[in-house]
Design an enzyme around this catalytic site. Sequence first.
Site, short mmCIF file in Angstrom:
data_model
loop_
_atom_site.label_atom_id
_atom_site.label_comp_id
_atom_site.label_asym_id
_atom_site.label_seq_id
_atom_site.Cartn_x
_atom_site.Cartn_y
_atom_site.Cartn_z
N HIS A 215 73.95 16.07 31.79
CA HIS A 215 72.91 14.77 32.43
C HIS A 215 73.75 13.72 32.90
CE1 HIS A 215 73.40 12.10 29.50
NE2 HIS A 215 73.46 13.10 28.40
N ASP A 227 79.09 9.90 27.96
CA ASP A 227 78.08 10.17 27.89
C ASP A 227 77.09 9.77 28.84
OD1 ASP A 227 75.66 10.94 26.97
OD2 ASP A 227 75.10 9.05 26.18
N GLU A 261 67.72 12.96 30.06
CA GLU A 261 68.26 13.05 28.86
C GLU A 261 68.07 12.28 27.90
OE1 GLU A 261 70.97 14.01 25.71
OE2 GLU A 261 71.14 12.26 26.71
N GLU A 262 68.62 10.91 28.53
CA GLU A 262 68.45 9.64 26.97
C GLU A 262 67.16 8.92 27.10
OE1 GLU A 262 70.90 9.03 26.01
OE2 GLU A 262 72.62 9.64 27.67
N GLU A 287 78.47 17.80 26.38
CA GLU A 287 77.42 16.27 25.65
C GLU A 287 78.85 15.30 25.89
OE1 GLU A 287 75.41 14.11 25.62
OE2 GLU A 287 73.47 14.75 25.68
N HIS A 360 77.00 4.53 23.66
CA HIS A 360 75.56 3.98 24.67
C HIS A 360 76.52 1.80 24.39
CE1 HIS A 360 72.17 6.79 23.24
NE2 HIS A 360 73.11 7.37 24.07
#
Length: 1012
Positions: A215, A227, A261-262, A287, A360
């Site tokens: 993603h 990510d 995706e998130e 991922e 994140h």
Amino acid sequence: MRRSTDPRNLLVRRGPLLVDGESAISELDPGFFPTGDAPKMSSTTRRRFNLIAFTPGPVTVISSLVYLALLIPLLLVHTIVPSAPKSNPKGVDLSEAWNDLQHLTSGFHPYNSHRNDEIHQWLLQRVGHILDASRKAHEDDAMGSVAPDVFVFDDQQSNLTFSGGGVGNKPITGVYFEGKNIIVYIRGLEDDKENWWDSPGGKPKGKGGVLVNAHYDSVSTGFGATDDGVGVVSVLQLIKFFTSPGNLPRKGLVLLLNNGEEDYLNGARAYSQHPLSKYTHTFLNLEGAGAGGRAALFRTTDIEVTRFYKSSPHPFGSVLAADGFKMGLIRSETDYAVFKGVLGLRGLDVAFIEPRARYHTDQDDVRHTSIDSVWHMLSAAIATTKGLVSYTGSEFDGRAPGKGMVNSGVGTHGVWFDLFGSSFAVFRLHTLFAISVTLLVVCPIVLFVIGIILSKMDKMYLFSIHETIPETKEKVSVRGLRGLFRYPIILVVSSGILIGLSYLLAKVNPFIVHSSSYAVWSMMLSSWIFMTWFLSCIADFFRPSALHRAYTFTWQLLVMWVLLVISTVYVNQHDIAAGYFIVFYFAGTFLATLISYLELFALPNKTRYAREQSQYPSRLGSNRSSRILSPSADELPTGGDNNGEIYDGEEEPTESSSLLGRQRRTTFANYTRTGRDLASSESGTYEDHSETGVFGEEQKWSASLPTWTWVLQFLFVGPVVIMFIGQLGLFLTSAMNQVGADGVGLLVVYIAIAVFSVLLLIPLSPFIHRFTYHVPTFLLLVFIATLIYNLAAFPFSAENRLKIFFVQELNLDTGRNQVSLTGVDPYVQDIIRAIPSASKENISCDSELDSGRRKCSWPGLAPEVVQDEPTDRWLSFNISKPSSQETKDTPVLHARLHVSGKNTRACRVNFERPIRDYSLPGSALDDRMPHTLPQGISEIRLWSRTWENVWTVDVQWDAEDMDELHGRVVCLWSDANQLGSIPALDELRLFAPPWVAISKLKDGLVEVSRGF
């Protein structure tokens, strides 16, 4: 007075006394010794320099070296990423991949950001450039290769209405999402040549293809390097690789760059509406849940696809993580869940897993990853994908695993794990079950049979207290019961201390594992080793026993047998393979126990030994224990004559004699030692290598036991346990040590480290009483130092930051502007006090949410996410007047909502009470993902591919529940790339302590709402 030479009156002591006494006895009766031969002087020298004898020197050195030789490589594998090749492999350009990653991560690019649109266009351009270069390479190829057919789909049409959440009877969340996926299809050499997707209702023919997914959206607070930037550039390089001359796939390859995706895996769900989703049967999902390091095989659907990962140059991962998902211990999800659970594909999930403190956050950037990490994921992706697209069997073309799913067949559950990051083991779960059952049945039978044989041969010294001489009915002590209950007591005490330390850390400094997990490991390991050694030495001092190893291994085998039973039940009933290491642990323990039982065959039969002891009593039990305590019943030969003159190796005392003998000194508790004893003590040991081969004060019959078999026992147990337990312990620590910031209780982390520490060190238990004091004393110092550090050190640093969660909420009804931080108390309040705008405000904190987390709020700086518009115009909506409709059950009310927001493409509608149903005109519905459930919908999330879209939402609710619709419309802003758009967030980044990391709490960084 003449010295007595009657062997019946000799008390055999340690040191030279024992030599003299035994020499006298051997001259009278060579058959006295169990071996049948009197010892020779040269045997002492040979035994003293035996490098593998069961004596303190060899035991300490060999055990320590084996542990170091295996633990150090495990640590290196876990912490160091294999280097990328200096020259580009064929079909791959690592410099190009690194440049792509730098461009991709130059800003935040969540779905709801303008940067996301820029990345979308850039990816299309990059794919075009790669394909142009590929066509040119084929034109220039001297072999005359033909470029493959490649189709690029910029999917701006797929949309879907579905639901999520709603555990038990709780209301669910409805979602409407418009996809912006990029799909590249490389036609395989054996694929159907027709463009079947262009025909309405067209279906693929032949064998299913392979899907590789990553993603390209990030979270609003992270740059998305791992990510999922590394996954994205890996997909780009896979396009380059499989369109290069000589690398064309036999089966078709679909490469998906999904967007969203998130936000609850929306991009993968949108892919389910594209025709190519019917074509792919297997998948590889790339991922990231960390920042750098190695990419681990996180989970797989079955053994058949897992075998293709085996060809990776540096495999890394364990089935333990996959079972963590099965058992609900890991709550986060990836696109894997959609591909497997919705589409029915069979595949693998490869992801970065550490450090979670950077996940994140703004440290998920290129500075905190490396080209080596890129190559680790890319090389695994190339090897796995190459195997999948080259496989022409029918393994993945069977019946569909569920309704509406592709005909991918049903796989076989498997067991898999890497060995030192260089090799990979994979086998069927049924094989593990069969081996487990076999071991559970066969091993006890083997030991039982050997025990019977030993009993028949009168050599079963285990569990024996005394032996009766048939002729005289005299009972002679053999002291075979010594040490029976020693090991469980020591194990419980030593392990209990680790559990106590776990509670202590969780109470005093719970987050120390966040930054100092190795200090916690060091504390646990050093504590257990020292305490086990100390207790073992005390037990060996008072009650020495040559059967210590045999009893210890017997107890270990019993415990492992119980654990293997539990593991086998989980394998059989729940397909849980996480206990695979127990099989190897049990097998090694069984072999070590078997050796202890086989050693008994070297002993004389007990009746012969009893006769010899009755005829020539050599000592009254243990010198150590008898000098402190009175001899116990099992230490005194019944009916023996012990009143004769005792020879102690000294001259007859006279008036001029010393108060203490020349060779005797009083020590602990008035225990009298000989000169040799003292010398041994001063050299760090209390061993006694007498002519008989008996160690110290152990049972005399133990002279016949081989002294080298302990090495085999240790090698059967030690390396296996270190490899499996060490690897799993490090893997779990990396996955769990920083979850405290997410609201997970850290006590379970400390207990897990304690349990794995015990499992890792248990192989030392049978031998640790032979250790010299040097290693345990050093580890005692390590324990003291690490304990002080773990209790007193500040748990966070700039490299291991505490993650806090930000959101700014603006209520247009009241005008209330509230900035909130959610984090662990008391740190979250300390952070807020460092913020200038909050220093003079009243800080309100909610009650504890979970595991110490609190949400604290204060009036903050006003957001500027919409330019040149008053705040009350940032969102707009209207609701039509409810209309009723009669049904068989109850009257139903209908209403239509129109929702829109300025400079955003994400809003949601929250309802005070759950509604019955909802729909959006033109949206697709999919029975595989129901958009509503009986418990109702409490919230509808709206996502659009266009900015400032107007959503039309039709809702239904039961008239008996409410006459009018009540709730709130919320619009979201997630773009923090422009400085000043969210001043409260900018201020927090500027003034927060360096040990603080900022992440998003909700879908939006700024959420503006209005009630209806």
